[in-house]
Scaffold this active site. Structure first.
Site, PDB file in Angstrom:
ATOM      1  N   GLU A   1     -17.944  21.364 -15.846  1.00  0.00           N
ATOM      2  CA  GLU A   1     -18.347  20.016 -16.247  1.00  0.00           C
ATOM      3  C   GLU A   1     -17.580  18.951 -15.479  1.00  0.00           C
ATOM      4  O   GLU A   1     -18.131  17.903 -15.110  1.00  0.00           O
ATOM      5  CB  GLU A   1     -18.147  19.845 -17.754  1.00  0.00           C
ATOM      6  CG  GLU A   1     -19.130  20.681 -18.573  1.00  0.00           C
ATOM      7  CD  GLU A   1     -18.842  20.635 -20.062  1.00  0.00           C
ATOM      8  OE1 GLU A   1     -19.742  21.001 -20.834  1.00  0.00           O
ATOM      9  OE2 GLU A   1     -17.717  20.246 -20.458  1.00  0.00           O
TER      10      GLU A   1
ATOM     11  N   ASN B   1      -1.956  -2.060  13.160  1.00  0.00           N
ATOM     12  CA  ASN B   1      -3.395  -1.806  13.292  1.00  0.00           C
ATOM     13  C   ASN B   1      -3.643  -0.516  14.061  1.00  0.00           C
ATOM     14  O   ASN B   1      -4.537   0.276  13.722  1.00  0.00           O
ATOM     15  CB  ASN B   1      -4.081  -2.966  14.026  1.00  0.00           C
ATOM     16  CG  ASN B   1      -4.004  -4.263  13.257  1.00  0.00           C
ATOM     17  OD1 ASN B   1      -3.496  -4.309  12.141  1.00  0.00           O
ATOM     18  ND2 ASN B   1      -4.514  -5.348  13.858  1.00  0.00           N
TER      19      ASN B   1
ATOM     20  N   SER C   1       0.806  -1.227   0.000  1.00  0.00           N
ATOM     21  CA  SER C   1       0.000   0.000   0.000  1.00  0.00           C
ATOM     22  C   SER C   1       0.838   1.274   0.000  1.00  0.00           C
ATOM     23  O   SER C   1       0.295   2.374   0.051  1.00  0.00           O
ATOM     24  CB  SER C   1      -0.927   0.020   1.220  1.00  0.00           C
ATOM     25  OG  SER C   1      -0.176  -0.094   2.423  1.00  0.00           O
TER      26      SER C   1
ATOM     27  N   ASN D   1     -15.772  26.018 -24.036  1.00  0.00           N
ATOM     28  CA  ASN D   1     -16.445  24.978 -23.259  1.00  0.00           C
ATOM     29  C   ASN D   1     -16.217  25.162 -21.754  1.00  0.00           C
ATOM     30  O   ASN D   1     -15.088  25.401 -21.314  1.00  0.00           O
ATOM     31  CB  ASN D   1     -15.936  23.604 -23.681  1.00  0.00           C
ATOM     32  CG  ASN D   1     -16.207  23.319 -25.148  1.00  0.00           C
ATOM     33  OD1 ASN D   1     -17.241  23.701 -25.679  1.00  0.00           O
ATOM     34  ND2 ASN D   1     -15.257  22.670 -25.809  1.00  0.00           N
TER      35      ASN D   1
ATOM     36  N   LYS E   1      -8.172   3.827   2.143  1.00  0.00           N
ATOM     37  CA  LYS E   1      -7.337   5.028   1.969  1.00  0.00           C
ATOM     38  C   LYS E   1      -7.531   5.721   0.628  1.00  0.00           C
ATOM     39  O   LYS E   1      -7.642   6.948   0.560  1.00  0.00           O
ATOM     40  CB  LYS E   1      -5.863   4.659   2.161  1.00  0.00           C
ATOM     41  CG  LYS E   1      -5.554   4.163   3.555  1.00  0.00           C
ATOM     42  CD  LYS E   1      -4.197   3.518   3.638  1.00  0.00           C
ATOM     43  CE  LYS E   1      -4.066   2.698   4.894  1.00  0.00           C
ATOM     44  NZ  LYS E   1      -5.023   1.560   4.963  1.00  0.00           N
TER      45      LYS E   1
ATOM     46  N   LYS F   1     -15.908  27.463 -30.222  1.00  0.00           N
ATOM     47  CA  LYS F   1     -16.331  26.906 -28.945  1.00  0.00           C
ATOM     48  C   LYS F   1     -15.526  27.441 -27.757  1.00  0.00           C
ATOM     49  O   LYS F   1     -14.311  27.569 -27.816  1.00  0.00           O
ATOM     50  CB  LYS F   1     -16.217  25.379 -28.961  1.00  0.00           C
ATOM     51  CG  LYS F   1     -17.154  24.673 -29.917  1.00  0.00           C
ATOM     52  CD  LYS F   1     -18.610  24.938 -29.573  1.00  0.00           C
ATOM     53  CE  LYS F   1     -19.017  24.339 -28.241  1.00  0.00           C
ATOM     54  NZ  LYS F   1     -18.966  22.866 -28.219  1.00  0.00           N
TER      55      LYS F   1
ATOM     56  N   SER G   1     -12.433  23.764 -28.680  1.00  0.00           N
ATOM     57  CA  SER G   1     -12.628  22.546 -29.461  1.00  0.00           C
ATOM     58  C   SER G   1     -11.477  22.396 -30.453  1.00  0.00           C
ATOM     59  O   SER G   1     -11.005  23.384 -31.018  1.00  0.00           O
ATOM     60  CB  SER G   1     -13.959  22.611 -30.215  1.00  0.00           C
ATOM     61  OG  SER G   1     -14.020  21.634 -31.239  1.00  0.00           O
TER      62      SER G   1
ATOM     63  N   HIS H   1     -38.867  23.786 -11.473  1.00  0.00           N
ATOM     64  CA  HIS H   1     -39.048  22.808 -12.556  1.00  0.00           C
ATOM     65  C   HIS H   1     -38.344  23.252 -13.842  1.00  0.00           C
ATOM     66  O   HIS H   1     -38.766  22.911 -14.950  1.00  0.00           O
ATOM     67  CB  HIS H   1     -40.540  22.575 -12.846  1.00  0.00           C
ATOM     68  CG  HIS H   1     -41.342  22.221 -11.636  1.00  0.00           C
ATOM     69  ND1 HIS H   1     -41.401  20.947 -11.122  1.00  0.00           N
ATOM     70  CD2 HIS H   1     -42.104  23.001 -10.811  1.00  0.00           C
ATOM     71  CE1 HIS H   1     -42.178  20.941 -10.047  1.00  0.00           C
ATOM     72  NE2 HIS H   1     -42.605  22.170  -9.833  1.00  0.00           N
TER      73      HIS H   1
END
Length: 457
Positions: A297, A111, A24, A292, A332, A290, A284, A157
């Site tokens: 996003e 532990n 790990s 964006n 983790k 464009k 783009s 709505h």
């Protein structure tokens, strides 16, 4: 493959593929500083108990502090051939003090170390995330203050509903992030860093040994966060504190995603209410025109990952027998992933928000939509003319529908036409009520004062 903290009862070398599979270090190296904290306290407890001589303790403490400084300065390079960060630090200490390092792991278990490290990590990350939330709220308030009088369109709505202040719209997100901050504060109040659990049954070191060591370490802080493990069995098997943290981070992410979605929507050509800062957009490779909203996003897209991290750990823990199981090693990556994602998003979003520009001409044009004032017309008849609400609701609804069917604005209707709907309606009333300023000022339960950030937290 480096030295391990175990192996005496094994006759065969560990399979190399399995070793790579189970190690790990590639992600738990991020806990190095917290693991040093555990070792400093444990070494002091060994000295108090007489297991370490004072001179030995000083050498080990000095070596640990040297490694700690290397970590702080970014000069500590974990050995990714190690099994985990506990082993790596043990080996690093051995390079500094030789065989003396072999005494450090006396009477303790990984532990106990990992439970300590992860709790310490969560405490520290709380201290990073709360200021980042406050900074984002300051940016929202900054944008609201700079557009204090700007009216805006409120939606239900995803349909136009009523007129609101743009500042009130932004305060909704401030309220969301305020609740997030309060959740984090409650979480932190109940989060403590425990030591002395051993593998599961406690330590042969006494309560006095550990309490003196904790006090001497200087790591305890004013809030007394570091304590002796009250229930060793529970301490090594508990990951509720990570699940709770991931749950709070998921709610923060949900709020960030809702903000991102609104900003994406309002920046489209179809709405065009706002201009996004192009420093946080991309273009783009084919379409030259464009711009964006990639940052927004990606924030929205990260929500699945953040939710998935929470569900992943819940699923890992749901069927584990007591106490510690190796499955728990897999806690983790979800923790680090969520924390690091949230930290990045909050940092960038605070800069992003300040640079948003309103297209006020477009907003003003949208505010001329007469349906936005239908509720205020109905309320006028109820409050000022004692018309039953059901009747007012029905006749104003019919007025709006007829206006749309006939393609004739209500403001262009004559007094005679308006009185067909109700005798109290006329051009004077219509022009007074169908006005953004009237719409927002008619609401009496909303504070119009943009608060200072300290007042919201």
């Amino acid at each position: 493959m480096t030295k391990k903290l175990w192996g005496g009862r094994f006759k065969k070398e560990i399979d190399k593929d399995f070793f790579e599979f189970q190690k790990s270090i590639q992600y738990d190296y991020k806990l190095a500083q917290y693991d040093i904290g555990h070792s400093l306290i444990h070494a002091a407890a060994l000295r108090v108990a007489g297991i370490l001589k004072n001179s030995e303790w000083k050498k080990l403490s000095l070596a640990l502090k040297e490694i700690s400084n290397e970590i702080k300065k970014g000069k500590f390079n974990p050995d990714f051939n190690s099994e985990d960060i506990h082993t790596d630090i043990q080996n690093a200490i051995e390079k500094k003090v030789g065989a003396l390092a072999l005494k450090l792991h006396a009477l303790r278990s990984r532990n106990d170390q990992i439970a300590f490290d992860e709790r310490f990590y969560c405490v520290r990350k709380y201290l990073d995330i709360v200021p980042a939330l406050l900074n984002l709220m300051k940016s929202l308030l900054f944008l609201g203050e700079n557009n204090r009088k700007q009216k805006f369109i409120g939606y239900t709505h995803t349909q136009r509903a009523q007129v609101i202040y743009f500042a009130d719209y932004l305060l909704v997100f401030c309220d969301m992030f305020t609740r997030d901050t309060e959740r984090l504060k409650r979480y932190n109040e109940n989060l403590f860093i425990y030591i002395g659990a051993g593998a599961l049954t406690g330590s042969a070191l006494s309560i006095k040994n550990y309490n003196e060591a904790i006090k001497e370490s200087g790591l305890i802080g004013k809030d007394g966060k570091i304590k002796l493990a009250r229930g060793p069995l529970d301490n090594v098997s508990d990951r509720d504190f990570i699940i709770e943290f991931l749950s709070i981070l998921s709610i923060i992410q949900m709020h960030l995603s809702r903000l991102a979605e609104d900003l994406i929507l309002y920046s489209t050509t179809e709405f065009n209410f706002i201009d996004l800062p192009e420093e946080f957009c991309t273009g783009s490779s084919l379409m030259p025109h464009k711009q964006n909203p990639d940052f927004l996003e990606l924030v929205r897209g990260n929500t699945g990952k953040i939710y998935g991290n929470l569900v992943s750990l819940l699923t890992t823990m749901k069927g584990l027998p007591l106490s510690y199981n190796r499955d728990m090693q897999l806690d983790k990556e979800p923790l680090f992933s969520s924390v690091e994602t949230i930290e990045s998003e909050l940092k960038i979003m605070a800069k992003f928000i300040k640079r948003i520009k309103l297209n006020k001409d477009v907003i003003e044009k949208a505010l001329k939509d007469e349906s936005l004032y239908a509720t205020e017309l109905a309320e006028f008849l109820v409050v000022k003319k004692s018309v039953p609400f059901k009747e007012a609701h029905t006749l104003i609804g019919r007025l709006i529908r007829d206006s749309q069917d006939k393609n004739k604005k209500i403001k262009e209707m004559s007094d005679e036409e308006l009185k067909c709907y109700h005798q109290e309606l006329n051009q004077k009333v219509i022009r007074k009520i169908m006005n953004p300023e009237y719409a927002v000022s008619s609401k009496k339960t909303v504070s119009r004062k943009i608060p200072k950030i300290d007042a919201r937290i």
